[in-house]
Enzyme design. Structure first.
Site, PDB file in Angstrom:
ATOM      1  CD  GLU A 160      -2.865  -1.261   0.166  1.00 32.33           C
ATOM      2  OE1 GLU A 160      -2.775  -0.451  -0.786  1.00 32.33           O
ATOM      3  OE2 GLU A 160      -3.738  -2.141   0.215  1.00 32.33           O
ATOM      4  CE1 TYR A 161       5.800   5.269   2.607  1.00 29.01           C
ATOM      5  CE2 TYR A 161       7.025   4.463   0.710  1.00 29.01           C
ATOM      6  CZ  TYR A 161       6.828   5.405   1.700  1.00 29.01           C
ATOM      7  OH  TYR A 161       7.649   6.511   1.759  1.00 29.01           O
TER       8      TYR A 161
END
Length: 215
Positions: A160-161
């Site tokens: 997700e980063y």
């Protein structure tokens, strides 16, 4: 202190150690450690797992702070017992062929100090991971962000980063430092997408001046 019946606790022992006073713990667990691992140091993960298995009270869900300190304190006690046994055995044998080799002594001394420092940091991260797992919290540990940086923990995870469509405000970084001192600065450059960094430390003696500097 020598006549006190009360336990200093993890923070108290940390402060005493930083002042140069070393608490002589009971070696009640030495036989169990030697029976489990023999006369050698196991991996940090193995030792941390072993330390947690000797704690029968507390819950990482209901009492995460208390159980974390209990795990760390027990591992420190177990490690020091094993370390004392192994180091004493080495001292009795001496250093080098004639038992008085200065270079061999210095090399051995440095290895003892480096093991203490690295083991404590790895243990802290490992115990935290177990608490996050108990709470079913998603995270990535030691994964690469920008400029080959490796934050200790990224939440919810590293995928997700690196996802350009993910809301950056939902990302969290946690830096893990057994002692803060100047090492807290390392977290500042570890994740460019996250403006507010989080830090967890075992150091109980952080001054207001230092927290103002952090802020």
């Amino acid at each position: 202190l020598s006549e006190s019946k009360e336990s200093l606790g993890f923070a108290g022992k940390y402060i005493m150690s930083s002042l140069g006073f070393f608490i002589d713990e009971k070696e009640e667990y030495l036989d169990l450690v030697l029976k489990t691992f023999g006369k050698k140091f196991p991996t940090t993960h193995e030792f941390s797992d072993f330390a947690r298995s000797t704690i029968k009270h507390g819950s990482p869900i209901e009492e995460p702070d208390e159980i974390l300190l209990a795990w760390m304190e027990r591992e420190e006690l177990l490690f020091r017992a094993l370390e004392k046994y192994i180091v004493q055995e080495k001292l009795e044998k001496g250093f080098g062929k004639k038992g008085m080799d200065v270079d061999d002594f210095i090399q051995f001394s440095l290895s003892v100090q480096n093991r203490r420092k690295s083991r404590a940091g790895f243990a802290f991260e490992t115990h935290l991971s177990k608490i996050f797992d108990a709470h079913k919290i998603k995270y990535s540990k030691g994964k690469i962000t920008e400029m080959n940086k490796k934050p200790d923990f990224i939440f919810p995870d590293i995928k997700e980063y690196h996802n350009a469509d993910f809301d950056n405000s939902l990302l969290t970084l946690l830096g893990v430092k057994t002692t803060a001192k100047d090492r807290w600065r390392q977290v500042l450059s570890e994740a460019a997408k996250i403006s507010n960094k989080h830090l967890i430390t075992l150091e109980p003696s952080i001054s207001k001046k230092q927290t103002d500097e952090m802020r």
